[in-house]
Design a protein around this motif. Structure first.
Motif, PDB file in Angstrom:
ATOM      1  N   SER A  42     -13.959  -4.134  -2.674  1.00 40.28           N
ATOM      2  CA  SER A  42     -12.814  -4.702  -3.419  1.00 40.28           C
ATOM      3  C   SER A  42     -13.167  -5.333  -4.773  1.00 40.28           C
ATOM      4  O   SER A  42     -12.333  -5.344  -5.668  1.00 40.28           O
ATOM      5  CB  SER A  42     -12.055  -5.758  -2.592  1.00 40.28           C
ATOM      6  N   SER A 106      -1.711  -9.999  -7.993  1.00 49.11           N
ATOM      7  CA  SER A 106      -2.360  -8.695  -8.121  1.00 49.11           C
ATOM      8  C   SER A 106      -1.746  -8.077  -9.374  1.00 49.11           C
ATOM      9  O   SER A 106      -0.526  -8.010  -9.491  1.00 49.11           O
ATOM     10  CB  SER A 106      -2.034  -7.878  -6.870  1.00 49.11           C
ATOM     11  N   ALA A 109       1.700  -5.879  -9.963  1.00 46.68           N
ATOM     12  CA  ALA A 109       2.339  -5.617  -8.657  1.00 46.68           C
ATOM     13  C   ALA A 109       3.851  -5.489  -8.800  1.00 46.68           C
ATOM     14  O   ALA A 109       4.511  -5.003  -7.888  1.00 46.68           O
ATOM     15  CB  ALA A 109       2.001  -6.733  -7.669  1.00 46.68           C
ATOM     16  N   SER A 205       1.907 -10.177  -3.604  1.00 48.65           N
ATOM     17  CA  SER A 205       1.512 -10.841  -4.842  1.00 48.65           C
ATOM     18  C   SER A 205       2.565 -11.913  -5.095  1.00 48.65           C
ATOM     19  O   SER A 205       3.619 -11.648  -5.683  1.00 48.65           O
ATOM     20  CB  SER A 205       1.469  -9.818  -5.982  1.00 48.65           C
ATOM     21  N   TRP A 250     -12.116  -4.946 -10.075  1.00 52.96           N
ATOM     22  CA  TRP A 250     -11.499  -5.318  -8.802  1.00 52.96           C
ATOM     23  C   TRP A 250     -10.397  -4.352  -8.440  1.00 52.96           C
ATOM     24  O   TRP A 250      -9.792  -3.713  -9.288  1.00 52.96           O
ATOM     25  CB  TRP A 250     -11.008  -6.753  -8.779  1.00 52.96           C
ATOM     26  N   ASN A 252      -6.899  -3.897  -7.164  1.00 59.57           N
ATOM     27  CA  ASN A 252      -5.640  -4.648  -7.055  1.00 59.57           C
ATOM     28  C   ASN A 252      -4.883  -4.360  -5.765  1.00 59.57           C
ATOM     29  O   ASN A 252      -3.923  -5.049  -5.445  1.00 59.57           O
ATOM     30  CB  ASN A 252      -4.737  -4.310  -8.248  1.00 59.57           C
ATOM     31  N   ARG A 253      -5.310  -3.321  -5.037  1.00 60.06           N
ATOM     32  CA  ARG A 253      -4.588  -2.934  -3.824  1.00 60.06           C
ATOM     33  C   ARG A 253      -5.006  -3.771  -2.628  1.00 60.06           C
ATOM     34  O   ARG A 253      -4.316  -3.787  -1.619  1.00 60.06           O
ATOM     35  CB  ARG A 253      -4.832  -1.451  -3.549  1.00 60.06           C
ATOM     36  N   THR A 255      -6.742  -7.064  -3.091  1.00 57.41           N
ATOM     37  CA  THR A 255      -7.158  -8.420  -3.482  1.00 57.41           C
ATOM     38  C   THR A 255      -6.022  -9.137  -4.205  1.00 57.41           C
ATOM     39  O   THR A 255      -5.108  -8.505  -4.736  1.00 57.41           O
ATOM     40  CB  THR A 255      -8.346  -8.395  -4.488  1.00 57.41           C
ATOM     41  N   LEU A 256      -6.147 -10.438  -4.254  1.00 59.14           N
ATOM     42  CA  LEU A 256      -5.409 -11.262  -5.218  1.00 59.14           C
ATOM     43  C   LEU A 256      -6.459 -11.988  -6.050  1.00 59.14           C
ATOM     44  O   LEU A 256      -7.591 -12.186  -5.604  1.00 59.14           O
ATOM     45  CB  LEU A 256      -4.541 -12.314  -4.517  1.00 59.14           C
ATOM     46  N   HIS A 257      -6.077 -12.403  -7.231  1.00 67.38           N
ATOM     47  CA  HIS A 257      -6.990 -13.208  -8.043  1.00 67.38           C
ATOM     48  C   HIS A 257      -6.207 -14.227  -8.852  1.00 67.38           C
ATOM     49  O   HIS A 257      -4.988 -14.087  -9.046  1.00 67.38           O
ATOM     50  CB  HIS A 257      -7.839 -12.322  -8.957  1.00 67.38           C
TER      51      HIS A 257
END
Ligand SMILES: [Fe+2]
Length: 283
Positions: A42, A106, A109, A205, A250, A252-253, A255-257
């Motif tokens: 990820s 994300s 999103a 998200s 990263w 995006n599918r 993870t969140l950041h």
């Protein structure tokens, strides 16, 4: 098959890749291994990279077509694929997106085919602050109580960028009619299958979610908060401390950041992001 020289950053998310120069020509075998590692870990970190805007775009383009952001004012001159994230001002104007992204999300999103991933390059970052924090939505999904996981597998969420912008982006100029027209509300499943591995992941998200489909905003809000609090807890997170020359990819599918705070008055942070176009979300 090419094996990358990897060091895991945590047991559940992230790996540092050694001995790969992203600015140099890369064989298809190595690229395939990088792509697989992104899908599985990820988040991938490459240190001490010496990229130009063009080599950043060239490498990113191997994952797919690149997005041109809704906020074109914050894209790099001559390189609309590069979205500038910065607090720096030149001639009285911000040179990049500022003051946002401090909440988990994300990227993109809120569009119908959300971004696959982002390639983020650090040009300047203050020491010991301005980190980026990630959470693994694979790990959060797997750790959900079985009953909640089964319920979520049937749910969809309504993402509304314009609604969120109007409630949150008070420092930025209002959206134009065209920007509003181009970003209507969209719906995505709350659990999706990763297109490359088939692994199930949570897909939420939170900042742009207005409600769960078929549920009022009022009823959706506490459920969304509970899920967000669960998914963004320390058990599933990795905080990245940036050094100039870092490139982080990263997914995006899965993870969140969010950006961590820094002294925006007195220090400089300058990052370049490319964003890879995505695909339909599949349950
Ligand atoms: Fe972001």
């Amino acid at each position: 098959m090419t094996d990358l020289n990897l060091t895991e950053l945590t047991p559940f998310i992230g790996a540092e890749v050694h001995d790969v120069n992203l600015g140099a020509p890369m064989s298809d075998e190595t690229f395939t291994a990088v792509k697989r590692a992104v899908a599985e870990r990820s988040v991938l970190l490459f240190r001490d990279q010496d990229l130009t805007p063009q080599s950043h775009i060239d490498f990113s383009s191997r994952f797919g077509a690149l997005e041109k952001h809704v906020l074109q004012d914050f894209c790099l001159d001559g390189h609309p694929e590069i979205f500038v994230v910065s607090n720096i001002m030149e001639n009285g104007k911000h040179i990049g997106a500022f003051g946002g992204s401090k909440e988990y999300h994300s990227d993109l999103a809120y569009i119908s085919e959300p971004s696959k991933g982002s390639v983020f390059r650090c040009l300047e970052c203050p020491d010991g602050e301005g980190e980026t924090e990630f959470v693994s939505l694979f790990a959060a999904h797997d750790a959900l109580p079985a009953e909640k996981r089964a319920w979520l597998a049937e749910q969809s969420a309504v993402y509304d960028y314009v609604w969120d912008y109007s409630r949150r982006q008070t420092q930025r100029p209002p959206l134009s009619d065209e920007q509003i027209h181009n970003t209507p509300p969209v719906t995505h499943p709350c659990v999706r299958s990763h297109p490359e591995t088939g692994r199930k992941t949570l897909f939420l998200s939170p900042i742009w979610i207005r409600n769960f489909e078929g549920m009022s905003e009022e009823d959706s809000a506490p459920i969304l908060k509970e899920l967000t609090d669960f998914a963004t807890g320390p058990d599933f997170s990795y905080r990245h401390s940036w050094r100039a020359g870092d490139v982080l990819i990263w997914d995006n599918r899965s993870t969140l950041h969010k950006a961590c705070p820094f002294d925006e008055e007195n220090s400089r942070r300058l990052m370049h992001r490319t964003t890879i176009t995505g695909e339909q979300t599949v349950r």
